[in-house]
Design a protein around this motif. Structure first.
Motif, PDB file in Angstrom:
ATOM      1  N   VAL A 229     -21.614 -81.837  75.271  1.00  0.00           N
ATOM      2  CA  VAL A 229     -22.188 -80.494  75.464  1.00  0.00           C
ATOM      3  C   VAL A 229     -21.781 -79.523  74.350  1.00  0.00           C
ATOM      4  O   VAL A 229     -22.652 -78.915  73.711  1.00  0.00           O
ATOM      5  N   PRO A 230     -20.494 -79.335  74.061  1.00  0.00           N
ATOM      6  CA  PRO A 230     -20.152 -78.424  72.956  1.00  0.00           C
ATOM      7  C   PRO A 230     -20.637 -78.920  71.603  1.00  0.00           C
ATOM      8  O   PRO A 230     -20.876 -78.122  70.695  1.00  0.00           O
TER       9      PRO A 230
ATOM     10  N   ALA B 179     -24.535 -77.747  67.203  1.00  0.00           N
ATOM     11  CA  ALA B 179     -25.599 -78.219  66.326  1.00  0.00           C
ATOM     12  C   ALA B 179     -26.807 -77.289  66.304  1.00  0.00           C
ATOM     13  O   ALA B 179     -27.767 -77.547  65.578  1.00  0.00           O
ATOM     14  N   THR B 180     -26.772 -76.222  67.090  1.00  0.00           N
ATOM     15  CA  THR B 180     -27.830 -75.207  67.039  1.00  0.00           C
ATOM     16  C   THR B 180     -27.559 -74.290  65.852  1.00  0.00           C
ATOM     17  O   THR B 180     -26.464 -73.733  65.730  1.00  0.00           O
ATOM     18  N   ILE B 181     -28.542 -74.120  64.987  1.00  0.00           N
ATOM     19  CA  ILE B 181     -28.309 -73.463  63.699  1.00  0.00           C
ATOM     20  C   ILE B 181     -27.681 -72.087  63.860  1.00  0.00           C
ATOM     21  O   ILE B 181     -26.691 -71.751  63.187  1.00  0.00           O
ATOM     22  N   ARG B 182     -28.219 -71.248  64.739  1.00  0.00           N
ATOM     23  CA  ARG B 182     -27.692 -69.887  64.882  1.00  0.00           C
ATOM     24  C   ARG B 182     -26.246 -69.888  65.355  1.00  0.00           C
ATOM     25  O   ARG B 182     -25.444 -69.048  64.941  1.00  0.00           O
ATOM     26  N   ILE B 183     -25.913 -70.808  66.230  1.00  0.00           N
ATOM     27  CA  ILE B 183     -24.525 -70.910  66.697  1.00  0.00           C
ATOM     28  C   ILE B 183     -23.660 -71.534  65.616  1.00  0.00           C
ATOM     29  O   ILE B 183     -22.523 -71.108  65.383  1.00  0.00           O
ATOM     30  N   ASN B 184     -24.194 -72.528  64.926  1.00  0.00           N
ATOM     31  CA  ASN B 184     -23.451 -73.220  63.882  1.00  0.00           C
ATOM     32  C   ASN B 184     -22.988 -72.264  62.791  1.00  0.00           C
ATOM     33  O   ASN B 184     -21.882 -72.396  62.252  1.00  0.00           O
ATOM     34  N   GLU B 185     -23.824 -71.284  62.466  1.00  0.00           N
ATOM     35  CA  GLU B 185     -23.469 -70.320  61.418  1.00  0.00           C
ATOM     36  C   GLU B 185     -22.182 -69.573  61.749  1.00  0.00           C
ATOM     37  O   GLU B 185     -21.429 -69.170  60.860  1.00  0.00           O
ATOM     38  N   VAL B 186     -21.920 -69.390  63.038  1.00  0.00           N
ATOM     39  CA  VAL B 186     -20.747 -68.626  63.477  1.00  0.00           C
ATOM     40  C   VAL B 186     -19.589 -69.539  63.879  1.00  0.00           C
ATOM     41  O   VAL B 186     -18.428 -69.250  63.601  1.00  0.00           O
ATOM     42  N   MET B 187     -19.904 -70.679  64.510  1.00  0.00           N
ATOM     43  CA  MET B 187     -18.883 -71.472  65.178  1.00  0.00           C
ATOM     44  C   MET B 187     -18.378 -72.674  64.395  1.00  0.00           C
ATOM     45  O   MET B 187     -17.305 -73.192  64.698  1.00  0.00           O
ATOM     46  N   HIS B 188     -19.134 -73.137  63.375  1.00  0.00           N
ATOM     47  CA  HIS B 188     -18.807 -74.447  62.815  1.00  0.00           C
ATOM     48  C   HIS B 188     -17.439 -74.488  62.152  1.00  0.00           C
ATOM     49  O   HIS B 188     -16.755 -75.503  62.227  1.00  0.00           O
ATOM     50  N   ASN B 189     -17.026 -73.432  61.515  1.00  0.00           N
ATOM     51  CA  ASN B 189     -15.720 -73.437  60.855  1.00  0.00           C
ATOM     52  C   ASN B 189     -14.629 -72.835  61.734  1.00  0.00           C
ATOM     53  O   ASN B 189     -13.652 -72.266  61.241  1.00  0.00           O
ATOM     54  N   THR B 190     -14.808 -72.977  63.029  1.00  0.00           N
ATOM     55  CA  THR B 190     -13.793 -72.528  63.983  1.00  0.00           C
ATOM     56  C   THR B 190     -13.233 -73.741  64.729  1.00  0.00           C
ATOM     57  O   THR B 190     -13.677 -74.874  64.543  1.00  0.00           O
TER      58      THR B 190
ATOM     59  N   LEU C 146     -24.424 -80.300  57.813  1.00  0.00           N
ATOM     60  CA  LEU C 146     -24.749 -79.601  56.575  1.00  0.00           C
ATOM     61  C   LEU C 146     -25.677 -78.413  56.816  1.00  0.00           C
ATOM     62  O   LEU C 146     -26.407 -77.988  55.923  1.00  0.00           O
ATOM     63  N   LEU C 147     -25.671 -77.872  58.038  1.00  0.00           N
ATOM     64  CA  LEU C 147     -26.573 -76.777  58.362  1.00  0.00           C
ATOM     65  C   LEU C 147     -26.264 -75.519  57.556  1.00  0.00           C
ATOM     66  O   LEU C 147     -27.136 -74.672  57.366  1.00  0.00           O
ATOM     67  N   MET C 148     -25.031 -75.386  57.083  1.00  0.00           N
ATOM     68  CA  MET C 148     -24.671 -74.215  56.271  1.00  0.00           C
ATOM     69  C   MET C 148     -24.900 -74.444  54.778  1.00  0.00           C
ATOM     70  O   MET C 148     -24.646 -73.550  53.969  1.00  0.00           O
TER      71      MET C 148
ATOM     72  N   GLN D 179     -30.986 -80.911  63.475  1.00  0.00           N
ATOM     73  CA  GLN D 179     -30.837 -80.141  64.706  1.00  0.00           C
ATOM     74  C   GLN D 179     -31.566 -80.807  65.862  1.00  0.00           C
ATOM     75  O   GLN D 179     -31.017 -80.953  66.957  1.00  0.00           O
ATOM     76  N   ILE D 180     -32.807 -81.239  65.640  1.00  0.00           N
ATOM     77  CA  ILE D 180     -33.588 -81.850  66.718  1.00  0.00           C
ATOM     78  C   ILE D 180     -32.932 -83.148  67.199  1.00  0.00           C
ATOM     79  O   ILE D 180     -32.761 -83.377  68.402  1.00  0.00           O
ATOM     80  N   VAL D 181     -32.541 -83.997  66.244  1.00  0.00           N
ATOM     81  CA  VAL D 181     -31.942 -85.278  66.626  1.00  0.00           C
ATOM     82  C   VAL D 181     -30.595 -85.060  67.304  1.00  0.00           C
ATOM     83  O   VAL D 181     -30.186 -85.839  68.178  1.00  0.00           O
ATOM     84  N   SER D 182     -29.888 -83.967  66.944  1.00  0.00           N
ATOM     85  CA  SER D 182     -28.614 -83.661  67.601  1.00  0.00           C
ATOM     86  C   SER D 182     -28.799 -83.465  69.091  1.00  0.00           C
ATOM     87  O   SER D 182     -27.964 -83.874  69.907  1.00  0.00           O
ATOM     88  N   TYR D 183     -29.895 -82.803  69.472  1.00  0.00           N
ATOM     89  CA  TYR D 183     -30.154 -82.589  70.888  1.00  0.00           C
ATOM     90  C   TYR D 183     -30.433 -83.903  71.612  1.00  0.00           C
ATOM     91  O   TYR D 183     -30.135 -84.044  72.803  1.00  0.00           O
ATOM     92  N   ALA D 184     -31.022 -84.851  70.905  1.00  0.00           N
ATOM     93  CA  ALA D 184     -31.484 -86.080  71.551  1.00  0.00           C
ATOM     94  C   ALA D 184     -30.532 -87.256  71.399  1.00  0.00           C
ATOM     95  O   ALA D 184     -30.481 -88.130  72.271  1.00  0.00           O
TER      96      ALA D 184
END
Length: 495
Positions: free
Chosen positions: A358-359, A364-375, A295-297, A310-315
């Motif tokens: 890894v992907p 799950a990184t917000i800046r990347i998610n804004e561009v990549m999540h709906n791809t 739900l980052l967007m 985001q933090i828990v996604s990394y861990a």
């Protein structure tokens, strides 16, 4: 610690257990092949190799998503049941009821999609099911959601029965998880890893499934009484708590096969440890708190929840995976293992799980998610760990079982061909989707722009390889199950 026995006596099945277990396995294999064919049809349509009306495309997309996730859950629950029943008493009626309700739910979903025309994707996001712009009726949407409820009730009964069995033996769920040993004390060296993993799944997926039941009932009431409007943000949170937890539970149930089978093929003990217990305890919390990364967007989400997601996604993917992968690698290192099909599949699953994480973390990184999540990056990462992670764990148990039922079927010539085809095809398919996502090819689009078509065509070729291998797997496993003599039990060598 003694060397594990390849086919222990306590895994023998009664005739009734054998019949129900076979139903699970055969149904799962057939549906997996069907869902893969659905996926191939979509890829070929996007790649202009097949003409498909957009309405039919979205119906297939809906069935593919719901069917694949549901069947992964069904098959991995068979893995959990097969091994957990050695340590606690499980009622066969609960296992059978789960199968019956799953079948009824699946039929309801297929009828809603291909007869009723429902094409709102597996997420049934409010208010889409009741705002179809004339593409399907409210009744079709409700039938789809009722199918989900039937499947959810079946899984809840299965988990409640497993919960009761665990509590009878270990006193409470905390002791079954090994929480009493987290900060000290001598760990019981024979405390089963299967019980730890199963208890984590019982806790998390019961909560997730209940969240799904709540939003499904609310959505059905809204469908017939639209004046009772839902809070869209609350509905979306419940849906993704349910969906994310359910699909994660598949790998946590599937990995039980690795814990149980790998030491038998390596000939080395695979003991329990404090880091292992800490990993599973931490994952119990993180699996339930990580879903906001979906739900980052949604900018109206509370900021702290997005940060947490985001933090828990990394861990969240690391604790259990690290202790499992490290344990698996050290268990087989210089052990002289014979690389029979179950062993190869288990090690493939370790790679698929690792690489698939890894992907997911990148997205799950917000800046990347804004561009990549709906791809197509997103289906790329979950096809990676489903095709190369979860499914090989499930297949490992299947091949182990048929080798125990009929030794003459062990190490068939087709295995030497099907395994590399599956591994190469699965990797190529996932990489093609990730590459398409990297150039912003959208997911959930029936028609693609010309510059995206080569990626669709490449993934279509890869999908054909996966399906060919899966057909060989399916034929081999079903033949092994059906040809076994009546007096031979699963996981118990013939004659």
């Amino acid at each position: 610690m003694s060397v594990p026995t390849l086919y222990p006596e306590d895994e023998r099945l009664t005739r009734g257990e054998r019949v129900v277990f076979n139903l699970y396995i055969i149904t799962a294999l057939v549906v997996f092949v069907l869902m893969m064919l659905f996926g191939l049809v979509m890829r070929m349509a996007q790649g202009t190799w097949l003409s498909l009306p957009p309405t039919l495309f979205y119906q297939i997309m809906t069935a593919h998503g719901a069917g694949t996730v549901g069947t992964m859950g069904l098959a991995s629950s068979a893995v959990m049941w097969f091994f957990l029943r050695k340590y606690v008493r499980l009622n066969l009626w609960a296992f059978l009821t789960n199968y019956v309700l799953f079948t009824l739910g699946a039929l309801a979903i297929l009828a809603a999609v291909f007869i009723g025309g429902y094409a709102g994707a597996w997420t049934f996001l409010y208010p889409l099911p009741v705002h179809s712009m004339g593409e399907w009726t409210v009744h079709a949407a409700v039938l789809f959601m009722l199918g989900y409820i039937a499947i959810g009730v079946g899984f809840l009964l299965f988990y409640l029965d497993a919960m009761a069995g665990v509590i009878r033996v270990y006193g409470n769920l905390g002791r079954a998880l090994g929480l009493q040993w987290l900060f000290g004390g001598e760990i019981d060296p024979v405390h089963p890893k299967t019980v730890v993993a199963s208890t984590m799944v019982i806790i998390t997926n019961s909560i997730g499934t209940l969240a799904g039941a709540v939003v499904l009932v609310m959505s059905i009431i809204n469908a017939y009484f639209p004046e009772l409007a839902l809070n869209a943000l609350l509905a979306k949170n419940l849906i993704y708590l349910f969906g994310h937890t359910f699909i994660n539970a598949t790998i946590y149930m599937g990995v039980i096969a690795v814990y149980e089978l790998l030491p038998r093929y390596s000939g080395r003990p695979y003991g329990i440890s404090r880091p292992f217990l800490w990993a599973w305890a931490a994952s119990t919390v993180m699996v339930l708190s990580v879903y906001p990364h979906h739900l980052l967007m949604d900018y109206v989400m509370p900021h702290w929840m997005l940060v947490m997601g985001q933090i828990v996604s990394y861990a969240s993917g690391l604790p259990v995976f690290v202790v499992t992968a490290y344990g698996a690698l050290t268990n087989v290192y210089r052990c002289g293992i014979r690389w029979r099909m179950p062993a190869k599949l288990m090690m493939l699953s370790m790679y698929g799980w690792a690489a698939g994480i890894v992907p997911a973390i990148i997205d799950a990184t917000i800046r990347i998610n804004e561009v990549m999540h709906n791809t197509q990056w997103v289906p790329g990462h979950f096809h990676f760990y489903l095709l190369l992670g979860v499914l090989p764990m499930i297949l490992a148990l299947m091949f182990h079982v048929i080798a125990g039922r009929a030794q003459s079927l062990a190490d068939a010539t087709t295995d030497k061909l099907s395994f590399p085809i599956y591994a190469v095809g699965g990797l190529a398919f996932a990489v093609a989707l990730l590459a398409a996502g990297h150039v912003s090819a959208p997911r959930r689009y029936a028609v693609h722009l010309p510059q995206w078509v080569p990626y669709d065509q490449a993934s279509s070729i890869a999908a054909i390889l996966v399906i060919a291998a899966m057909l060989l797997f399916t034929g081999r496993i079903i033949a092994g199950l059906l040809r076994a003599p009546a007096h031979v039990d699963p996981a118990h060598p013939a004659g």
